[in-house]
Design an enzyme around this catalytic site. Sequence first.
Site, short mmCIF file in Angstrom:
data_model
loop_
_atom_site.label_atom_id
_atom_site.label_comp_id
_atom_site.label_asym_id
_atom_site.label_seq_id
_atom_site.Cartn_x
_atom_site.Cartn_y
_atom_site.Cartn_z
N GLY A 192 -9.19 1.43 5.47
CA GLY A 192 -7.99 1.60 6.27
C GLY A 192 -8.12 2.80 7.18
O GLY A 192 -8.31 3.92 6.72
N ALA A 230 -3.79 5.93 9.74
CA ALA A 230 -3.23 7.27 9.60
C ALA A 230 -3.79 7.97 8.36
O ALA A 230 -4.45 8.99 8.45
CB ALA A 230 -1.70 7.20 9.52
N CYS A 257 3.32 4.90 15.47
CA CYS A 257 4.74 5.13 15.75
C CYS A 257 5.00 5.33 17.24
O CYS A 257 6.15 5.35 17.68
CB CYS A 257 5.25 6.33 14.96
SG CYS A 257 4.99 6.17 13.20
N THR A 306 -4.56 0.76 3.04
CA THR A 306 -4.56 -0.57 3.66
C THR A 306 -3.28 -0.87 4.44
O THR A 306 -3.15 -1.92 5.06
CB THR A 306 -4.79 -1.66 2.58
OG1 THR A 306 -3.94 -1.38 1.46
CG2 THR A 306 -6.23 -1.65 2.11
N GLY A 307 -2.31 0.04 4.38
CA GLY A 307 -1.13 -0.10 5.23
C GLY A 307 -0.20 -1.23 4.83
O GLY A 307 -0.14 -1.64 3.68
N GLU A 312 20.59 -8.53 13.84
CA GLU A 312 20.41 -7.90 12.53
C GLU A 312 21.23 -8.68 11.50
O GLU A 312 22.39 -8.99 11.72
CB GLU A 312 20.86 -6.44 12.60
CG GLU A 312 21.08 -5.74 11.27
CD GLU A 312 19.84 -5.68 10.37
OE1 GLU A 312 18.77 -5.29 10.86
OE2 GLU A 312 19.98 -6.06 9.18
N GLY A 370 11.12 -5.15 9.27
CA GLY A 370 10.56 -4.46 8.12
C GLY A 370 9.12 -4.85 7.86
O GLY A 370 8.57 -5.75 8.51
N TYR A 381 -8.05 6.18 -5.22
CA TYR A 381 -6.83 6.81 -4.73
C TYR A 381 -6.17 5.87 -3.69
O TYR A 381 -6.85 5.03 -3.10
CB TYR A 381 -7.15 8.16 -4.07
CG TYR A 381 -7.56 9.22 -5.07
CD1 TYR A 381 -6.69 10.25 -5.41
CD2 TYR A 381 -8.81 9.18 -5.68
CE1 TYR A 381 -7.06 11.22 -6.33
CE2 TYR A 381 -9.19 10.15 -6.61
CZ TYR A 381 -8.31 11.16 -6.92
OH TYR A 381 -8.67 12.12 -7.84
N ALA A 382 -4.90 6.03 -3.50
CA ALA A 382 -4.23 5.22 -2.48
C ALA A 382 -3.05 6.00 -1.92
O ALA A 382 -2.47 6.86 -2.59
CB ALA A 382 -3.76 3.88 -3.06
#
Lengths: 571, 571
Positions: B9, B12, B44, B120-121, B189, B254, B289-290
């Site tokens: 990944g 970021a 972003c 991996t987002g 929405e 989302g 780790y993640a």
Amino acid sequence: MAKKIVIIGGVALGPKAACRARRLDPDAEITLIDKDTLISYGGCGIPYFVSGDIANPEDLYSTVFHAKRDPEFFDVYKRVKVMTGTEALDIDRKAKTVRLRDLNTGEESEISYDVLVLGTGASPFVPPVEGFDLPGVKCVANMHQAIDIKSQIASGEVGSAVVVGGGAIGLEMTEAMSALWGVETTLVEMCDQVLPQAMGPEFTRMIENHLEENEVKVMTSTRVLRILGDEDGVTGVLTDKGEIPCDMVIFGAGVRPNNALAKKAGLAIGQFGGIVVDARMCTSDRNIYAGGDCVEIRNQITGAPTYLPLGSLANREGRVIGTNIAGGNERFDGATGTFCLKAFDLSVATSGLTLEQAKAAGFDAVEGLSAQADRAHFYPGHDWLFIKLIADRTTRRVLGIEALGSAGDAVKARVDAVAALLPFHVDLDAISNLEVGYAPPFASAMDVVNAAANALKNIIDGLSNPVEPRDFLAEVLPDESRLILDVRSAKQAVPMQEIYGKRWLNIPQDELPVRYDELPRDKELYVLCNTGLRSYESQVLLRAKGFTNLKNIQGGFLVARKLDPSFGTKK
Amino acid sequence: MAKKIVIIGGVALGPKAACRARRLDPDAEITLIDKDTLISYGGCGIPYFVSGDIANPEDLYSTVFHAKRDPEFFDVYKRVKVMTGTEALDIDRKAKTVRLRDLNTGEESEISYDVLVLGTGASPFVPPVEGFDLPGVKCVANMHQAIDIKSQIASGEVGSAVVVGGGAIGLEMTEAMSALWGVETTLVEMCDQVLPQAMGPEFTRMIENHLEENEVKVMTSTRVLRILGDEDGVTGVLTDKGEIPCDMVIFGAGVRPNNALAKKAGLAIGQFGGIVVDARMCTSDRNIYAGGDCVEIRNQITGAPTYLPLGSLANREGRVIGTNIAGGNERFDGATGTFCLKAFDLSVATSGLTLEQAKAAGFDAVEGLSAQADRAHFYPGHDWLFIKLIADRTTRRVLGIEALGSAGDAVKARVDAVAALLPFHVDLDAISNLEVGYAPPFASAMDVVNAAANALKNIIDGLSNPVEPRDFLAEVLPDESRLILDVRSAKQAVPMQEIYGKRWLNIPQDELPVRYDELPRDKELYVLCNTGLRSYESQVLLRAKGFTNLKNIQGGFLVARKLDPSFGTKK
């Protein structure tokens, strides 16, 4: 029977305490006493009234809805009796009475209290130099003085002025007079920097340079010896650096707590001359409370007493007192000294201890300086924001923060967030992960305040071996034997090499992995990039290649140039 | 032997962890793997790229010094090997290998690790409605999609668009398309408000009204049933409130954590589908780790797991992981969900729980809404700043804060300062005395955030008996039997009396002490002023006079008018 509450002092703390007590106790008899005829004004707004930003003096003592906060207002809206033009002469703590004098008639009277509040404020300090009482020598302690200064400036009588004292009031008055009115203004400060109580020397140097860019003459390390002139007015100020001709002198050289009344009554007075209060803002007499500019409070970093004459603290303390005198039980636990100031197009904010203050308080203090964009670096309109963090090397406890930038609210945002944590004695990890909000119009994903904590952790952990930019300019640059390694592009380095010759080395960061062997291993290398980030990475790489004698120039070219605008333009 | 670090990944978290690990461990072999060809971009920033604020896609993956963060950059500057266009298929935790596929050639290979990092987002959630795969239906999950959307808009093909989802991405994309490009945009929405995860309904209603002022059509409580069109493109969106014709549909409904790889490897997955990690960001396998959008973290208010896919958290977590995989020991203790957003000329910020979330978490939650100037009310250019605090009634613990105003940095400043304290589980007194900096260009002496805490304390202490402005508008105003007592001036009350007749009473606050007997004692009185402050004081006075049935309209006329711009203009 209704409780008798007497409050002496009607600027900030007094009215706040009175109104809060009234809301909690509908029956109390509340009397607010002040020497002055004007009360409940925003004293911190005076420079903005003088500048013309605020048109009328009334604006400083009106509510949001344009009601004048005069004695009638307090009587009608707040049911608080106000006695202006009335001086409190003595407190009889046994009889629980205060002797008063009507300043118009000279008549004396007595008022009895169940609980007394002292909000007597502070008075400007005027050094006892010859001529300090000449006409044309001013202070800005109250509205009358402010109105007087503004009317003289507005009438065109003031071509030039000297402001004595480079604290907040001095700086704000300097801007007020020079920005709109075009008064030729000289700022004289005894210390070697402006804002000596609030900040370390880097950011204050940036402010000094910015003032000079705005036509203000700044004279630090300068002592006022005499005010020159006669009964017709001021003609100049004699300092140890020579004479400055001027038509007006304004003293903004700090304030001293008005403690005479408390002292005479035998209340405990602290080391700064402030009245001693406990966490409930109660004095050494349990029927007398005090707050605002006349008291000392606890410094939440050191635990020691401190003197912080700030309108914001006076208001918050006033509410706590209002609650407690009405039978409640609230605490005011002290302060860390959060401070902010706008000077022309720059803003600074700070909280906690400076490096020097931290050392003096016995901490093994170390500081880190970081430069990063105030919003996402790809977002339009971003600008540099500089942050300095001060921490204890052993415990990694955060002791202070300073910030400077052009977007004032953004500068203050970073300091306020860290200031909130200072009373909790957090360590740097708390700032590394401080959860400030993120969106590109407001911040970088890794905010500048997080980055500043990371940079200081790297210093403490020995990953970054810093040299302060001021030391770089003062000691390294003038010494022909020192080598600078510029890891920026060749294009950026060439103008520097033209000035500094062979001792200005240049290997761009991307070439360093294959060219490091060109560098001498037996000499100290001062590594420089634009902000200190790439020079830090280069330092890490070189250390991995066996170099041991490396210094990272904190803040890089950017900060050095801000500290000395001539850096890199001439030898 | 050099430690083998493999990171999957590259947006970021991955690059941050890689670079930090490299700086701490000069010898490690670090490999960064990503399916995409573009890495290390500011995801972003995509809405600001689409809007045109950011001209080139490169700006989102360049450093401050305009170096492109591509694989070569990572190789040269960071000594991190990058494999783009490479998918991780399987993890063999026993053998400590990852099976990879080259997405260009289809070729498979294996890479071994000592320590593995999963970044991996997340993937955008697209509801499985008919037509969701038509051309013209877009997401904004990566740079390619962003470039595609912008080029279509720029070519003039898009006259109208529907954005599905009123979260941050949805709102930012809505502004991006309508503000600069003039695309007729409808925001749809499902919930009855925008930003349903982040904020309560008052401030979001203000945002919705502001969007409408800016020509955006906002449809809340609206469900998308079908996307209309054919292989030539989209022609509209069918909702339960009718059909909306459009040329483009953007889903911002989302995201869901990309957990497939972790799941297949048997790592623990949490209730939101995120990978479970401990405070060191280590998964249930101590060699893996993640962090970032694929994990769940601890909500520091409730202690329960939460899912917060935010770039800022990914960056901070990435650094913690980088330290830990290089042998260090840092913690990431969770988050309170600090959030900020700019929508045209309004900004909002929030942290912690909304009132509803707090109630759902078992707190006896209560909220207070305050309106005050964002700087001294006498300082030019000040504007209203609205703050809502949420606290537990019994413990007075602060659970959340929301803010809205026009000066974005000032809005965020207040929330960031309170957010810093939320993990410490402070009570409202800490916010009453929160030591935010004060000078007239930045704040009032009693800052709006202090005032907000005081207002909520008054509610909890029973001094103020509030009615929510939304309830006032929805329930009180339409009920002809309810009496409103307007304590503003007669001039302000008369237009209201023309609309609401005799049930709109008016006694200005200054006349209340002598006229209160005109008021009925047997009926509930809803007291109103402009912001809720004078109505609170009036309520205190009336209670002292024996009135028991009083309600204070929080936020007053000002907030009611912001929630419903037609309030007071017609029946």
